[in-house]
Scaffold this motif. Sequence first.
Motif, PDB file in Angstrom:
ATOM      1  N   ILE A  25       0.861  -1.180   0.000  1.00 43.74           N
ATOM      2  CA  ILE A  25       0.000   0.000   0.000  1.00 43.74           C
ATOM      3  C   ILE A  25       0.895   1.227   0.000  1.00 43.74           C
ATOM      4  O   ILE A  25       1.718   1.400   0.904  1.00 43.74           O
ATOM      5  N   LYS A  71       2.804  -4.200   5.058  1.00 43.18           N
ATOM      6  CA  LYS A  71       1.755  -3.879   4.083  1.00 43.18           C
ATOM      7  C   LYS A  71       2.129  -2.742   3.149  1.00 43.18           C
ATOM      8  O   LYS A  71       1.453  -2.533   2.146  1.00 43.18           O
ATOM      9  N   ILE A  72       3.168  -1.948   3.485  1.00 41.60           N
ATOM     10  CA  ILE A  72       3.290  -0.635   2.851  1.00 41.60           C
ATOM     11  C   ILE A  72       4.600  -0.436   2.096  1.00 41.60           C
ATOM     12  O   ILE A  72       5.560  -1.182   2.257  1.00 41.60           O
ATOM     13  N   TRP A 103      -1.962   0.419  -7.352  1.00 49.81           N
ATOM     14  CA  TRP A 103      -1.900  -0.365  -6.117  1.00 49.81           C
ATOM     15  C   TRP A 103      -3.251  -0.625  -5.461  1.00 49.81           C
ATOM     16  O   TRP A 103      -3.320  -1.338  -4.472  1.00 49.81           O
ATOM     17  N   ARG A 105      -5.172   1.387  -3.711  1.00 47.75           N
ATOM     18  CA  ARG A 105      -5.505   2.382  -2.679  1.00 47.75           C
ATOM     19  C   ARG A 105      -4.266   3.177  -2.357  1.00 47.75           C
ATOM     20  O   ARG A 105      -3.159   2.839  -2.778  1.00 47.75           O
ATOM     21  N   SER A 266     -12.039  -3.518   1.379  1.00 46.51           N
ATOM     22  CA  SER A 266     -11.349  -3.155   0.137  1.00 46.51           C
ATOM     23  C   SER A 266     -11.971  -1.960  -0.568  1.00 46.51           C
ATOM     24  O   SER A 266     -11.390  -1.439  -1.528  1.00 46.51           O
ATOM     25  N   THR A 303      -5.269  -5.398   3.168  1.00 47.06           N
ATOM     26  CA  THR A 303      -4.438  -5.472   1.969  1.00 47.06           C
ATOM     27  C   THR A 303      -5.182  -6.229   0.880  1.00 47.06           C
ATOM     28  O   THR A 303      -6.144  -6.933   1.137  1.00 47.06           O
TER      29      THR A 303
END
Length: 303
Positions: A25, A71-72, A103, A105, A266, A303
């Motif tokens: 993300i 996650k990022i 991606w 978001r 999501s 995610t």
Amino acid sequence: MGNNIDFYVASQYTLFGTPRCGRGIPILGIPMEDTVSFRPGTRFAPSIIRSWSQYFEFTPTEDLGIDPLDKICDLGDLSLLQGMIDRNLERINLVVRDAISTWGRVINIGGEHTLSLGVAKAVRESQGSYGIYIHVDAHLDSREEWPIGQSLSHATFVRHLINQVKPQLIVFLGFRSYDREEMNFVSRLENSILLSTRDVKSMNNHELRLLMRGAIDSYPGSIHLSIDVDVLDPSVMPGVGNPEGFGLSYSELLRITKAILDYGDSRVKAVDIVEYSPPNDPGLMSLPTTIRLILDVLNYIRT
């Protein structure tokens, strides 16, 4: 990522030391500060947050047994043209739209709250429609003009968002300071939910989650969550340009955020965390709370 790479400024540090974007993300710094009417300084927040994040424990408030940093990735800061509101909003639109398309978001770190207008347009254009805008803020930001004679500013941008982007639903949470005219404007909207600071404080967690679930389930489409940290009480968050007393506690803000990210899942395409102002923060006392909020958003976002 699209053709908009020239709009980035690479930083010496990445947020929490995470990788630069390839997968995950994306987190984007947006140091926009063109319409602030009281105490300036929000444009310094992304770089200060990024550099100081290296020295904090990367521990969210609730242990879910996962590492939120897995996650990022870090997109760096957007390069903007100081004082050129329309061009900056268009640049935000282009880059955020690319990020969502690539991606799925994006998490945006401001910067002043007006940037959320550019983000909203990007959400709509990337998704083909715009679902729910959730405005977590001490203010409604829906005046017709502010300062007098200025139609677009941090205190008016939500009216522009409503008129230009046309959300299916707009939710105001945590407000406690407003002009009578703007309250009349938002109260007449057919597709709005208004919960003041007092309302949020009076609701238990079950009631709040039930309301958020009902709102999210009733309107399909994308969700855009925009958090102005001045929704927190100045005793918790003094480092803002427009502090207002009788604010939310951090735990109250966290249960709002958790409910939205849980039920939005999501569908949450953009989260904005805005209006932290390092020059107005004595001893940078608000910085740990701002960094904690970013970690908690990462912890709860899917995610």
